[in-house]
Design an enzyme around this catalytic site. Structure first.
Site, PDB file in Angstrom:
ATOM      1  CG  ASP A  38       5.153   2.957   7.166  1.00 34.90           C
ATOM      2  OD1 ASP A  38       4.159   3.505   6.473  1.00 34.90           O
ATOM      3  OD2 ASP A  38       5.110   2.121   7.993  1.00 34.90           O
ATOM      4  CG  HIS A  90      -0.208   0.051   2.629  1.00 34.14           C
ATOM      5  ND1 HIS A  90       0.544  -0.765   2.908  1.00 34.14           N
ATOM      6  CD2 HIS A  90      -0.429   1.122   3.482  1.00 34.14           C
ATOM      7  CE1 HIS A  90       1.000  -0.596   4.347  1.00 34.14           C
ATOM      8  NE2 HIS A  90       0.412   0.721   4.693  1.00 34.14           N
ATOM      9  CG  HIS A 147      -3.793  -0.139   6.666  1.00 34.53           C
ATOM     10  ND1 HIS A 147      -3.863   0.076   8.023  1.00 34.53           N
ATOM     11  CD2 HIS A 147      -2.762   0.591   6.145  1.00 34.53           C
ATOM     12  CE1 HIS A 147      -2.976   0.732   8.366  1.00 34.53           C
ATOM     13  NE2 HIS A 147      -2.232   1.468   7.148  1.00 34.53           N
TER      14      HIS A 147
END
Lengths: 306, 306
Positions: free
Chosen positions: B69, B65, B145
């Site tokens: 990070d 995704h 998420h």
């Protein structure tokens, strides 16, 4: 009386391709507790943590150009500042397109930063004042690289004159006169006599300066912008035996960096942006010191205090 | 006979904010000398060098995704592959917007990569086959998420049956029959007799699999996609006492990761994506092992071989 801080910390010394021990370019400059981050290559936030630099104190970030090894650490640093609760404004001085890149990354990751960013677009023509406060001024100046690139000059403002308190008492000059004296004016004693400034004050220490010369071809005219600088950082991607390669890639050699330090009448020189082809870096020092002896290497974590 | 390689190397184990010792998420999976890079947080290229992984061998990169990070190390890695002379195609499996981000960064830095990139856009609905060759298949499956996110399932294809050469001689079966036997068919002996496959072959070792569950809320339905996986990586950003925080941020706890390993009948579990708030990580092991004992922590440089 101790002087105000003027510390440069090296966070990365590699050129485009990092190595296992050398990170892409970034430096942290502390002048009088103003923290200026200069370039922000990948993993800068990790280096800041490693060297225990408090990155929430950074309010001004200067990006020399948009090659990845000079800015790809910025989106992650901005996100971490947000996640760790930053509220105060951050100023970013950079080529205009950086704003577009950061906006796209933040919108695609659905990130709304909790603090304002002010982008100040740099221009690679002439000397431009980017920042000024009571104690410090920062300027950009043009470099010659494959894309638009600027160097940055950080300069303390001249300090006020130092008062000699014993002389003040001796001449019966009241404390009300101090501000005028510090500014260089004469004082009037309690009995009306004019006491010349030079009798009551001493010269302040001269202001210090730092010039950051990111990726660039060697070109003599650059020296005009950085005359008498106390500390000069100059890239030296290659050694002189690769000067043809340096020219083709718009980079400099250690010898050219040293020549620039001499032309600029700099006091100290620090070399960096070393190509990954070099393991040991001793030859950089040897080559540069023949021309400019006050030279040292940028290495990760090194702090240079003026 | 030694089995083909099936090695996972952890390059980063931190959640969004890296620490001095933990890097953002990235892993390198080697199945039969196919090198798959899974997520590519900031400084992944530095980690690859540190752990002596040859990054030019990576031909497939999977991005779960577009939180920074998990992908901010990609532009730098792509540039280094270019600078070090890469010519062969690179496939990137990721949400569509990544292509736009990479294009903008490369165009602004005037970078023309010397090798082709093929972007394969992932979709967060259902199980989708992303890659297949003679030995390996890779699938994506949906996670829950804040933004569109997928996990990845890597699976060896079933191996062919093992020939018992002594039995071949005993039954006078010629070498011309081997291919049929490996495929599970019966063989015909030199004298015309049909010899059952089971008499001449033994079962191959069962195919191995690895499931990568990046940032996600705990949700039971996910277990359907990863049943009987040999190795499960599952994020555990928090410990169970922060499960409310995990829910708000669409993350999981160590206990939830262990519960998922149990629901999926996994053989081994590796935990990662630890919040920067945790220094020591022993509590993660303690919490998870109560529910699923075959658990270990992702730590930078750790290699797990199946």
């Amino acid at each position: 009386m101790s002087r105000q801080t003027f510390d440069l910390t090296i966070l990365g010394s590699s050129s485009a391709t990092p190595t296992a021990t050398r990170n892409p370019t970034s430096q942290l400059l502390n002048i009088a507790e103003r923290f200026f981050l200069i370039d922000c290559g990948e993993a800068t936030q990790i280096q800041l943590r490693r060297f225990k630099c408090k990155f929430q104190k950074i309010d001004h970030i200067f990006i020399s150009h948009l090659h990845g090894d000079h800015f790809l650490g910025l989106p992650g640093l901005l996100a971490s500042m947000h996640l760790l609760g930053r509220k105060q404004e951050l100023c970013i001085y950079a080529p205009a397109a950086l704003e577009e890149i950061i906006s796209l990354i933040n919108s695609q990751s659905d990130t709304m930063l909790n603090y304002p960013i002010r982008f100040i677009h740099t221009d690679d023509k002439g000397l431009n004042k980017l920042y000024e406060d009571q104690k410090v001024e920062v300027f950009s100046f043009p470099l010659k690289h494959r894309i638009k690139t600027t160097g940055f000059l950080f300069r303390e403002k001249p300090a006020m004159r130092n008062i000699d308190k014993f002389k003040l008492e001796k001449h019966h000059v009241s404390l009300a006169e101090i501000h005028k004296l510090k500014m260089g004016e004469d004082a009037i004693a309690d009995d009306g006599r004019i006491i010349p400034n030079a009798e009551l004050t001493t010269d302040p220490l001269p202001p210090r300066s730092y010039a950051y010369c990111s990726d660039t071809l060697f070109h003599e005219e650059m020296a005009d912008f950085i005359q008498h600088v106390d500390l000069l950082y100059h890239e030296s991607t290659f050694l002189e035996d690769k000067k043809d390669r340096a020219k083709v890639t718009f980079h400099s050699t250690a010898m050219q960096a040293a020549t620039m330090a001499r032309l600029a009448h700099a006091k100290q020189l620090v070399l960096g942006h070393f190509s990954a082809r070099y393991g040991e870096l001793d030859d950089f020092l040897t080559e540069a010191s023949g021309i400019f002896p006050q030279v040292e290497l940028a290495t990760e974590g090194k702090k240079i205090s003026l």
